[in-house]
Design an enzyme around this catalytic site. Sequence first.
Site, PDB file in Angstrom:
ATOM      1  N   TYR A 134       0.824  -1.211   0.000  1.00 24.26           N
ATOM      2  CA  TYR A 134       0.000   0.000   0.000  1.00 24.26           C
ATOM      3  C   TYR A 134       0.859   1.262   0.000  1.00 24.26           C
ATOM      4  O   TYR A 134       0.539   2.227   0.703  1.00 24.26           O
ATOM      5  CB  TYR A 134      -0.958   0.001   1.208  1.00 24.26           C
ATOM      6  N   TYR A 145     -14.666  -4.710   2.881  1.00 25.99           N
ATOM      7  CA  TYR A 145     -13.279  -5.108   2.637  1.00 25.99           C
ATOM      8  C   TYR A 145     -13.067  -6.497   3.233  1.00 25.99           C
ATOM      9  O   TYR A 145     -13.259  -6.711   4.420  1.00 25.99           O
ATOM     10  CB  TYR A 145     -12.275  -4.129   3.264  1.00 25.99           C
ATOM     11  N   ASP A 155     -17.179 -12.443   8.651  1.00 28.87           N
ATOM     12  CA  ASP A 155     -15.746 -12.155   8.538  1.00 28.87           C
ATOM     13  C   ASP A 155     -15.286 -11.394   9.784  1.00 28.87           C
ATOM     14  O   ASP A 155     -15.435 -10.176   9.866  1.00 28.87           O
ATOM     15  CB  ASP A 155     -15.481 -11.347   7.268  1.00 28.87           C
ATOM     16  N   LYS A 206      -6.305 -11.529  12.038  1.00 30.46           N
ATOM     17  CA  LYS A 206      -5.542 -10.461  12.712  1.00 30.46           C
ATOM     18  C   LYS A 206      -5.156 -10.691  14.186  1.00 30.46           C
ATOM     19  O   LYS A 206      -3.989 -10.876  14.474  1.00 30.46           O
ATOM     20  CB  LYS A 206      -6.265  -9.147  12.526  1.00 30.46           C
TER      21      LYS A 206
HETATM   22  C1  LIG Z   1      -7.627  -7.186   7.026  1.00 28.75           C
HETATM   23  C2  LIG Z   1      -8.884  -7.868   6.693  1.00 28.75           C
HETATM   24  C3  LIG Z   1      -8.901  -8.980   5.829  1.00 28.75           C
HETATM   25  C4  LIG Z   1      -7.659  -9.471   5.112  1.00 28.75           C
HETATM   26  O1  LIG Z   1      -6.713  -9.955   6.002  1.00 28.75           O
HETATM   27  P1  LIG Z   1      -5.186 -10.061   5.535  1.00 28.75           P
HETATM   28  O2  LIG Z   1      -4.532 -10.850   6.618  1.00 28.75           O
HETATM   29  O3  LIG Z   1      -4.684  -8.653   5.460  1.00 28.75           O
HETATM   30  O4  LIG Z   1      -5.155 -10.754   4.230  1.00 28.75           O
HETATM   31  C5  LIG Z   1     -10.104  -9.615   5.608  1.00 28.75           C
HETATM   32  N1  LIG Z   1     -11.239  -9.189   6.196  1.00 28.75           N
HETATM   33  C6  LIG Z   1     -11.265  -8.121   7.027  1.00 28.75           C
HETATM   34  C7  LIG Z   1     -12.549  -7.725   7.660  1.00 28.75           C
HETATM   35  C8  LIG Z   1     -10.092  -7.416   7.289  1.00 28.75           C
HETATM   36  O5  LIG Z   1     -10.124  -6.333   8.078  1.00 28.75           O
END
Ligand SMILES: *Cc1c(COP(=O)(O)O)cnc(C)c1O
Length: 421
Positions: free
Chosen positions: A15, A142, A234, A263
């Site tokens: 980025y 996202y 997600d 994360k």
């Molecule tokens: C960051 C994120 C992803 C992608 O995760 P990466 O480990 O960066 O590939 C997917 N979904 C959500 C909601 C996110 O915030």
Amino acid sequence: MSLVNRDLSVVWHPYTQMKTALPPIPIVRGEGACLYDENGKCYIDAVSSWWVNIHGHANPYIAEKVAEQLRKLEHVIFAGFTHEPAVELAERLLKILPGNQAKIFYSDNGSTAVEVAIKMCLQYWHNQGIQRTKILAFKNAYHGDTFGAMAVSGRSAFTAAFDSLLFEVEFIDLPDESNIEGLKSHISSLKSELACFIFEPLVQGSAGMIMYEARYLEQLMAHCRQEGVLMIDDEVFTGFGRTGKRFACDHVTIQPDIMCFSKGLTGGTMAMGLTTCTQQIYDAFLSEDKLKTLFHGHSYTANPVACSAALASMDIFMDSSTVDNIKRIEDSHRQFGLKIKGHSRIRTVRQTGTIIAMEWETGTNTSYFSSLRDRLYQYFLDAGIILRPLGNIIYILPPYCITNEQLNYIYNKIETALEEI
Ligand SMILES: *Cc1c(COP(=O)(O)O)cnc(C)c1O
């Protein structure tokens, strides 16, 4: 040659527009919420290093557990083999996830966790000979940067180069009082084609910490359940305490079919993703017919070291002191929010759990690329704080171990910035 110059001659950063970006800041060590540069300057990590770090940097307990595991077994192929950390992590996670979650599928990061979730849904129908391939998602969503994850994310400047190659997705507005009935009938009208609905629960992180109410998410989820549409929750960003509860879906009573994590999973120590699903989804892949297998895997699937980091992180996460810290940050954010709400340069303040976001008045230019963003970013760096505004939106989501002094320092600098920038 300095580290920065060596970096600039060989490394391409994420980025980052490498032509115009300022040189990267070399970090030599971390402790708690602090990252230290070569000169010993502390940068308070107010964004948890891209939202991953929940227990502070170089956490000694996690480090010890990881080192122990490294000396025992660093990795083993996960097809045809298994190991204690992967099994224990799955057992312990299932104990704290919604009761309908039954199986854990390991991968490497948030995007792969989403890819797996999408494949599970599509193949769930395919294996039963049912033609349902359309995916429902929120506008501005996202879900990651790989192609499938990008396809179910909102189209934007970031995806423009690839838009023509992304599969079609049905995008709907975030639910609120005014549109919820319309959204429900829209879902009903599409239900026979819909493979699944994927969503970020309560907070759309990358979109700018956009928040929506749990009760409307709950109504949408209840409707999907009623109409037989699978739900992918997600929780890559919202999992592990970010929203004030263990998982964002703990704010609603309907249980999703599939969940994605990454994360906070390892406390921000190791790369790891996982996708969980119900027995019903899992069972749709059981067959004498090999073609019904979920043909997906990564070289480092269920890496034992990453699993042990996740286990150590979970120990800390489940400790009452972490629960107290999350509550403390929530209360502290709330007071700060009330304090600056009326400021003429603040358009809105919003908060969910340990996440607080402030939208700045910009006059006309509100784009991500606005210079306000760059000036704010630099202002806070100079003050020893890592805040990465999303356009004109500043947000704080710290590691849970951040001290009150550090939090107050960040708040104070934001107030000063409001006067000075
Ligand atoms: C960051 C994120 C992803 C992608 O995760 P990466 O480990 O960066 O590939 C997917 N979904 C959500 C909601 C996110 O915030």
